[in-house]
Design an enzyme around this catalytic site. Structure first.
Site, short mmCIF file in Angstrom:
data_model
loop_
_atom_site.label_atom_id
_atom_site.label_comp_id
_atom_site.label_asym_id
_atom_site.label_seq_id
_atom_site.Cartn_x
_atom_site.Cartn_y
_atom_site.Cartn_z
N GLY A 115 5.80 10.84 -4.92
CA GLY A 115 4.79 10.53 -5.94
C GLY A 115 4.93 11.31 -7.24
O GLY A 115 5.87 11.10 -8.01
N ASP B 123 8.76 5.07 6.18
CA ASP B 123 8.55 5.41 4.76
C ASP B 123 9.36 6.67 4.41
O ASP B 123 10.05 6.71 3.38
CB ASP B 123 7.05 5.64 4.52
CG ASP B 123 6.75 6.14 3.13
OD1 ASP B 123 6.75 5.33 2.20
OD2 ASP B 123 6.53 7.37 2.96
N GLY C 45 -9.08 7.57 4.51
CA GLY C 45 -8.26 6.80 3.57
C GLY C 45 -6.85 7.33 3.38
O GLY C 45 -6.13 6.90 2.48
N VAL D 279 -1.23 2.00 -8.66
CA VAL D 279 -0.42 2.72 -9.63
C VAL D 279 -0.37 1.98 -10.97
O VAL D 279 -0.58 2.57 -12.04
CB VAL D 279 1.02 2.95 -9.11
CG1 VAL D 279 1.80 3.85 -10.07
CG2 VAL D 279 1.01 3.55 -7.71
N GLU E 52 11.65 7.86 -10.30
CA GLU E 52 11.06 9.14 -9.91
C GLU E 52 9.86 8.96 -8.96
O GLU E 52 9.66 9.73 -8.03
CB GLU E 52 10.62 9.89 -11.17
CG GLU E 52 10.08 11.29 -10.94
CD GLU E 52 11.12 12.25 -10.39
OE1 GLU E 52 12.04 12.61 -11.13
OE2 GLU E 52 11.01 12.64 -9.21
N LYS F 237 12.79 7.32 1.78
CA LYS F 237 12.89 8.41 0.79
C LYS F 237 14.07 9.32 1.11
O LYS F 237 14.73 9.84 0.20
CB LYS F 237 11.58 9.18 0.77
CG LYS F 237 10.42 8.33 0.24
CD LYS F 237 9.09 8.96 0.56
CE LYS F 237 7.94 8.10 0.06
NZ LYS F 237 6.64 8.56 0.56
P1 NAP Z 1 -0.74 -2.31 -4.83
O1 NAP Z 1 -2.00 -1.55 -5.06
O2 NAP Z 1 -0.61 -3.14 -3.61
O3 NAP Z 1 -0.51 -3.26 -6.11
C1 NAP Z 1 0.48 -4.25 -6.16
C2 NAP Z 1 0.31 -5.05 -7.44
O4 NAP Z 1 1.40 -5.95 -7.56
C3 NAP Z 1 -0.97 -5.88 -7.50
O5 NAP Z 1 -1.55 -5.81 -8.78
C4 NAP Z 1 -0.50 -7.31 -7.21
O6 NAP Z 1 -1.21 -8.32 -7.89
C5 NAP Z 1 0.90 -7.27 -7.77
N1 NAP Z 1 1.78 -8.20 -7.06
C6 NAP Z 1 2.19 -8.13 -5.76
N2 NAP Z 1 2.99 -9.16 -5.46
C7 NAP Z 1 3.10 -9.90 -6.60
C8 NAP Z 1 3.78 -11.10 -6.92
N3 NAP Z 1 4.49 -11.76 -6.02
N4 NAP Z 1 3.67 -11.56 -8.19
C9 NAP Z 1 2.92 -10.93 -9.13
N5 NAP Z 1 2.25 -9.77 -8.86
C10 NAP Z 1 2.33 -9.27 -7.62
O7 NAP Z 1 0.52 -1.34 -4.86
P2 NAP Z 1 0.59 0.18 -5.37
O8 NAP Z 1 -0.04 1.08 -4.37
O9 NAP Z 1 0.14 0.26 -6.79
O10 NAP Z 1 2.18 0.47 -5.28
C11 NAP Z 1 3.07 -0.13 -6.19
C12 NAP Z 1 4.48 0.40 -5.93
O11 NAP Z 1 4.50 1.81 -6.14
C13 NAP Z 1 5.01 0.17 -4.51
O12 NAP Z 1 6.39 -0.09 -4.55
C14 NAP Z 1 4.74 1.49 -3.81
O13 NAP Z 1 5.63 1.74 -2.74
C15 NAP Z 1 5.00 2.47 -4.95
N6 NAP Z 1 4.30 3.74 -4.80
C16 NAP Z 1 2.97 3.76 -4.58
C17 NAP Z 1 2.31 4.98 -4.42
C18 NAP Z 1 0.82 5.03 -4.21
O14 NAP Z 1 0.28 6.12 -4.08
N7 NAP Z 1 0.13 3.91 -4.16
C19 NAP Z 1 3.06 6.18 -4.47
C20 NAP Z 1 4.43 6.12 -4.71
C21 NAP Z 1 5.05 4.89 -4.87
P3 NAP Z 1 -2.77 -8.66 -7.55
O15 NAP Z 1 -3.53 -7.43 -7.97
O16 NAP Z 1 -3.13 -9.82 -8.37
O17 NAP Z 1 -2.82 -8.90 -6.07
#
Ligand code: NAP
Length: 438
Positions: free
Chosen positions: A135, A202, A188, A17, A130, A206
């Protein structure tokens, strides 16, 4: 002409994201400035590994591992790291420094939302989330703002795309749960460790957020009854289909006001039978939808993509522009009002209709004995259907009974099923599933 103000934006996380949020902030800077009334300057992106490959090309100098310093010098902080710590501490630091915060972190909000909301209230800053529920679908703002002049009575949500994909596969192909899960992983839609999705955790996070906003009361994960989809069998799906239903994992938040002392909110997640003509039954694949019943608005449905980097980034940017507009106007406005102190009720206090499948002996008087037990427990039967299975010589092999009840309490239903099991004419209870929308 007055000079356009610049607001400093700190981004925490650059994963699925976060990378898309950064791309839109840079590529659409002009449009975002026009809509928010301020230039939104991305001052830095905090990550774990500065040199890790990213989904989109972004200026190298934006990346840092020093999230603390980044947060302290921002007007707006976007938290997309996920997890509890350090996300929680960084959000609290941002709030205490007077920054408005946008997050998509449902796990954190469900676990410790009340602390964050209180701190944001005290500091007079906006905390928006939001993206945390469904999503891309704008659902929290409609509940919080558009419906703030109404009374919501019930929310039914398909808020987890993975489980909806699995149940949809089972419904369309007749697959067993394990095979549908493997297919979801291959495509995936499910992670290597799918526990949080398939066990309902999860969706439960929500559900707590939806219930809190809908009923102006603070609920946490502990208030949510949670049952996942791992026990749903191909046989359950086939029996439901045969009776005109589809099985969905629903997040439900509803007001219960007429069950004796049980005035409060039932917040729960469990597999649920829905009539195939219900609007939520048409939500296929990994899509999400939230169905709301309100006293004056009636029935409303919100539908769209519940996950994915770009769709979720849309919800994040919507929150960011809204927070920026309020900063430009000189105040954060109210993010959320907690006016009620309605208790969350245990699952025993909730009432729904039920579908019960029974394998019974084909004997005279069986139906009368079963209906008598239902009547004795105050559970009234709406539909009862018997199917006889015969072998090639037309000899009866088994009889299957499908029962749909009117609304009954969990406790009454459980006692009825226990009593029915004790009858010598019952070979087995094949399914007990909750039904909504009848
Ligand atoms: P993700 O792909 O796992 O990305 C997490 C990011 O945070 C990575 O860039 C990581 O850095 C960074 N990070 C993690 N721990 C850290 C730390 N201790 N210090 C500094 N940086 C850190 O996660 P995502 O899928 O984008 O999701 C992000 C959030 O949005 C979550 O809370 C998730 O529940 C929510 N969300 C996601 C979706 C979805 O479709 N993915 C939908 C709705 C809500 P590195 O890249 O360097 O490892």
């Amino acid at each position: 002409m007055s000079e356009v103000r610049t607001l400093k934006v700190a981004l925490l996380g650059c994963g699925n994201v976060g990378a898309q949020v950064a791309r839109i902030l840079i590529d659409d800077a002009e449009a975002l400035a026009a809509r928010s009334g301020a230039r939104l300057e991305l001052t830095g992106i905090a990550v774990r590994t500065v040199d890790a490959p990213r989904d989109v090309e972004l200026p190298r100098e934006l990346f840092t591992t020093d999230a603390d310093t980044l947060v302290k010098d921002a007007d707006l902080v976007i938290e997309l790291m996920g997890g509890i710590e350090p996300a929680r501490s960084l959000i609290l630091t941002a709030i205490q420094n007077g920054a408005c915060v946008v997050t998509g972190n449902k796990a954190l909000l469900a676990q410790d939302g009340p602390t964050l909301y209180e701190e944001a209230d005290k500091a007079g800053v906006q905390l928006s989330y939001e993206a945390a529920v469904a999503g891309a679908i704008p659902i929290l703002r409609p509940i919080r703002d558009s419906l703030s002049g109404d009374r919501i009575t019930r929310v039914l949500g398909i808020v987890n795309g993975t489980t909806n994909f699995i149940l949809d596969q089972m419904d369309t192909t007749g697959a067993q749960f394990a095979d549908a899960l493997a297919e979801a992983q291959r495509l995936g839609y499910a992670e290597a460790d799918p526990t949080a999705d398939i066990e309902g955790h999860d969706a439960a996070a929500k559900a707590a957020i939806l219930a809190a906003l809908s009923f102006h009361t603070r609920f946490s994960l502990d208030d949510v009854y949670c049952e996942g989809i791992t026990k749903v069998s191909a046989e359950d799906i086939a029996a439901a289909k045969d009776a005109g239903f589809v099985i969905k994992l629903l997040a439900i938040a509803e007001k219960i006001s007429s069950a004796g002392d049980a005035n409060g909110i039932s917040v729960r997640v469990h597999p649920t039978l829905l009539p195939r003509e219900h609007p939520l039954a048409a939500v296929r694949g990994a899509f999400n939808a939230v169905f709301i019943e309100a006293e004056n608005a009636g029935e409303l449905m919100f539908y769209g993509q519940g996950a994915g980097g770009t769709p979720t980034a849309s919800a994040v940017l919507g929150d960011l522009v809204s927070a920026a507009r309020r900063l430009v106007l000189g105040g954060p406005g109210r993010t959320e009002t907690t006016t009620g102190h309605v208790p969350a009720l245990p699952i025993d206090a909730s009432t729904t209709s039920y579908y019960i499948g029974l394998d019974v002996a084909d004997q005279a008087g069986v139906l009368a004995r079963i209906t008598q037990i239902f009547a004795e427990h105050g559970v009234s039967i709406e539909i009862m259907r018997q199917t006889i299975h015969r072998d090639t010589n037309s000899k009866v092999e088994s009889a299957e009974l499908k029962i749909v009840t009117h609304r009954a309490s969990e406790a009454a239903l459980a006692a009825t099923v226990e009593a029915v099991k004790g009858l010598d004419v019952i070979n087995s209870v094949t399914s007990v599933l909750r039904v909504e929308g009848v």
